[in-house]
Scaffold this active site. Sequence first.
Site: not given
Length: 390
Positions: A131, A177
Amino acid sequence: MEYSNLVKEKFVELFGEQPDGVYFAPGRVNLIGEHTDYNGGHVFPCALTIGTYGAVRKRDDNKLRFYSINFEKAGVIETTLEECVPANAAKDGWTAYPKGVVWTFGKKGNPIDKGIDVVIYGNIPNGSGLSSSASLEVLIGTMLRDLFGYELSMVDIALYGQYSENNYNGMNCGIMDQFASAMGKKDNAIFLDCATLNYEYAPMVLPDAKIVITNSKVKHSLVDSAYNERRSSCEKALEELQAVIGIKTLGDLSEEEFEQYKIAIKDEVRVKRAKHAVYENQRTIRAVEALKNSDIEEFGKLMNASHVSLRDDYETSCEECDILAETAWTIPGVIGSRITGGGFGGCVVSLVKNDSVDLFKEKITAIYKEKTGIDCEIYVVDCGDGAGRI
Ligand code: GLA
């Protein structure tokens, strides 16, 4: 040098003045609950201590200047507020992420009417699926909130990041995320219900085990389109199910209900996709329960089942990540192991007993190299705090 000083010094060197602030936003690893976020299910990620650092200053005109220490050759990239529109995303390179967040603030009724200068540095390995883009979005969101004095919570910042990624970058990601990057808590994972955004923290310091991430070092092409395609299959399956049962999301279904009603889904592939979403959500709820009862063995079994489901039903794993997870399962002291994140490459996350970590590293590295010719990378990680000024 500390990365916070690195971005600060680079800022002064490039722009000749001190920044208004230095910020950090972490990457994340998801322990269980994969491809459940956009299906109204639960996820269980934690923020990492690696992420994106940034130094920023507000300007008094409409210019934006971006510099990344990771892409020094690109130099200072200059643009204007008017240029922050989705039509430019494809040609914007990495600056599509900060520009998307600037655009999102305006869309949400919190206009950004002055430019900024930004220097960033990220220490998340490239393309690893941990991420880095969400951390950049959350970093910029946090900076803009502070510089422009908007009263936004960190959950709002996460939602802005997701909105930006969906509508500026065209990647239809869920909330996991950005939420993990914004809301992380040291030594804890986050049990998040993505349908309601209710969440609770669960301590993740295990007395005799470590979270170990293995980077396959592969990223297969067309990841974003395959991801968007999985998402639309699930949406279609949901519609078909809604004709026979009153549910809002796939996350509303138990396994038994799914088995009873799946006949309504008119395509075999969609049945598999929806099955994963339903079962993975239930596995995640059970895994967190197991952790609360200190039943780490059960947690590990559910991680393994998650991998099998992603491999066989959701089909978002890949040969390399299957080798990593399946090899891990054979190593004594491995509690559980599964592909983590969007898939099609990236990383595998494992829980490994403290005294087996060295053996794990040795075996995985050798067997992966032998089978694929690739040198994997292994990181033993801690759960870190969410984004903020440092
Ligand atoms: C990517 C997306 C998340 C989530 C995961 C899969 O990381 O950004 O929203 O859907 O894939 O669990």
